[in-house]
Design an enzyme around this catalytic site. Structure first.
Site, PDB file in Angstrom:
ATOM      1  N   HIS A 246      47.945  33.644  38.747  1.00  0.00           N
ATOM      2  CA  HIS A 246      47.479  32.346  37.967  1.00  0.00           C
ATOM      3  C   HIS A 246      48.373  31.279  38.528  1.00  0.00           C
ATOM      4  O   HIS A 246      49.587  31.320  38.731  1.00  0.00           O
ATOM      5  CB  HIS A 246      47.375  32.393  36.534  1.00  0.00           C
ATOM      6  CG  HIS A 246      45.897  33.262  36.162  1.00  0.00           C
ATOM      7  ND1 HIS A 246      46.069  34.671  36.083  1.00  0.00           N
ATOM      8  CD2 HIS A 246      44.799  32.871  35.965  1.00  0.00           C
ATOM      9  CE1 HIS A 246      44.872  34.934  35.827  1.00  0.00           C
ATOM     10  NE2 HIS A 246      44.070  34.107  35.561  1.00  0.00           N
TER      11      HIS A 246
ATOM     12  N   LYS B 256      50.231  28.830  33.381  1.00  0.00           N
ATOM     13  CA  LYS B 256      49.877  29.743  32.653  1.00  0.00           C
ATOM     14  C   LYS B 256      50.938  30.573  31.713  1.00  0.00           C
ATOM     15  O   LYS B 256      51.666  31.146  32.545  1.00  0.00           O
ATOM     16  CB  LYS B 256      48.879  30.856  33.312  1.00  0.00           C
ATOM     17  CG  LYS B 256      48.016  31.728  32.372  1.00  0.00           C
ATOM     18  CD  LYS B 256      47.157  32.410  33.119  1.00  0.00           C
ATOM     19  CE  LYS B 256      46.043  33.442  32.057  1.00  0.00           C
ATOM     20  NZ  LYS B 256      45.641  32.693  30.940  1.00  0.00           N
TER      21      LYS B 256
END
Length: 251
Positions: free
Chosen positions: A159, A163
């Site tokens: 990600h 995140k």
């Protein structure tokens, strides 16, 4: 007061976490859905986006007395996560259904959410895309067949660098569903945070001399927002209980 379900052809929703990445994508998806209308938008008190106008609504603090007025469904992608349960408590008090997509919830928060589902319908999913939910079905089938042969199981997820939770909520969701097939399965997690990657998940089954990889790559958050729209349609008018995207998608 929540609007009566049988008097509405358009589903009025409240969006919590309206200024976040998913919030902005949900605004775009709702604008293209003639049967869904965002009538309330919320962020935490003190958030820099308060007062900003998006479409027909202005972003309000989530502690206003009119919280969830005129809404049938609350969609919650709040950060910080501490806001999610208070939102659900208020939704339960008002009889407003809830779609929750915030990830990183602690077990105690999940337990409380499930208790509140005795009063209102709640759909919780760490990932609302069709592709990821199909990936889980395929991974379960692979575990049924390859687990007997002693294959190792790894979940690799990547990600964007912003995140914070790791493993991702989707990776943990994959593990949860694999354990429904085999409670003893040992799932090893590998998390990467780099660049602006929206989301990639690979379930890898490795045996002697061979490896099977099942991969889903999200190129944009549009896929997740489409899933949110489907979840809202599904949940409006449902009886109290916990629901997930597999029920929405018929998987």
């Amino acid at each position: 007061m929540a609007l009566s379900a049988n008097k509405q052809t358009v589903i009025p929703i409240a969006l919590c976490g309206a200024a976040g990445r998913m919030g902005r994508e949900i605004f775009r998806a709702a604008a293209m859905s003639p049967e869904i209308c965002i009538v309330r938008a919320y962020e935490a008190p003190g958030h820099r986006s308060l007062g900003a106008r998006v479409g027909e609504v202005s972003i309000e603090p989530d502690d206003v007395p009119t919280f969830l007025d005129d809404c049938r469904v609350m969609v919650d992608f709040s950060a910080p996560l501490a806001a999610v349960l208070p939102h659900l408590e208020k939704a339960a008090a008002r009889g407003v259904a809830a779609v929750v997509g915030s990830t990183g919830l602690e077990p105690a928060q999940r337990d409380r959410m499930e208790k509140l589902a005795g009063r209102i319908p709640i759909l919780y999913a760490a990932n609302m895309s069709l592709g990821v939910n199909l990936l889980i079905v395929l991974a379960q089938r692979a575990q049924e067949l390859l687990g007997k042969a002693g294959f190792d199981v790894d979940v690799v997820e990547t990600h964007h660098r912003g995140k914070k939770d790791a493993p991702s909520g989707t990776a943990l969701m994959i593990e949860h569903h694999l354990r429904l097939v085999d409670p003893e399965v040992d799932v090893r997690h590998h998390s990467l945070r780099a660049g602006d990657v929206v989301g990639e998940h690979t379930v890898q089954f490795t045996g002697a001399g061979e490896r099977l990889e099942l991969t889903h790559r999200a190129g944009s958050r549009e896929a997740f927002a489409r899933g949110v729209m489907a979840a809202v349609h599904f949940l409006a008018g449902k009886t109290p209980g916990m629901y997930d995207m597999r029920k929405v998608l018929g998987l």
